[in-house]
Design an enzyme around this catalytic site. Structure first.
Site, PDB file in Angstrom:
ATOM      1  CG  ASP A 168       2.285  -3.388   4.511  1.00 28.15           C
ATOM      2  OD1 ASP A 168       3.162  -4.093   3.461  1.00 28.15           O
ATOM      3  OD2 ASP A 168       1.341  -3.381   3.847  1.00 28.15           O
ATOM      4  CE  LYS A 175       1.705  -5.377   1.261  1.00 32.80           C
ATOM      5  NZ  LYS A 175       0.010  -4.660   1.337  1.00 32.80           N
ATOM      6  CB  CYS A 203      -2.253  -4.098   4.069  1.00 33.78           C
ATOM      7  SG  CYS A 203      -2.067  -2.900   2.673  1.00 33.78           S
TER       8      CYS A 203
END
Length: 184
Positions: A14, A77, A113
């Protein structure tokens, strides 16, 4: 346990424009992710990249995308843990079945995350290696707490030079000469 390039895979989580702006030490995170990507490409370590809701947060930042040069599996995602996403979970597990149980993890945010992915990796039988100089959070305290928790939870907390030198194993090789510039 040392990292072995033939048993490793790299996971970049990310690192996207709209997330990166608020990250403490964002330039370091991007620079170290690029270093890891270049090393992985040179040493034929498979690379997986996740993007959290790219429709809203944009793609992986351009400098990392440029370093990847289309040599990575990229999946979007909405889950915080990459292992909760079907495509990413299948990719990571397939690479493990092919003999790559060591997952070198970089990206953002460390306490969300990265943390949840690393905990799930360890729970699912992987060996998670969190690259401390290649992860970031909005608050330095959140990053520090996450790294402490990960270390206590069984993940190995390393830095990008440790990864590169362990993947290289020795000096004087063509690979060492190719990557030497990344270390300086």
């Amino acid at each position: 346990m040392l990292l072995d390039r033939d048993k490793s895979q790299l996971l970049i989580i990310d690192v996207q424009d709209k997330l990166l702006g608020a990250i403490a030490g964002k330039d370091r995170v991007v620079d170290r992710c690029i270093r890891l990507v270049r090393a992985a490409r040179a040493l034929e370590v498979p690379i997986t990249v996740s993007e959290q809701y790219p429709q809203g947060l944009g793609p992986t930042v351009d400098p990392i995308r440029d370093a990847l040069a289309n040599a990575a599996f990229v999946a979007d995602k909405v889950e915080f843990s990459c292992l909760k996403n079907d495509l990413l979970r299948e990719r990571l597990h397939r690479l493990r079945r092919e003999g790559r149980p060591q997952v070198v993890v970089a990206g953002i945010e460390t306490h969300v995350c990265v943390l949840q992915t690393a905990i799930d990796l360890e729970d699912q039988g992987f060996e998670a290696f969190i690259v401390a100089d290649a992860v970031g959070s909005r608050a330095k305290t959140s990053r520090k707490l996450a790294l402490t928790r990960l270390g206590k939870g069984g993940a190995d907390v390393v830095d990008s030079e440790m990864v590169m030198f362990e993947w290289l194993e020795r000096a004087g090789t063509p690979a060492f000469k190719e990557l030497q510039a990344l270390i300086k």
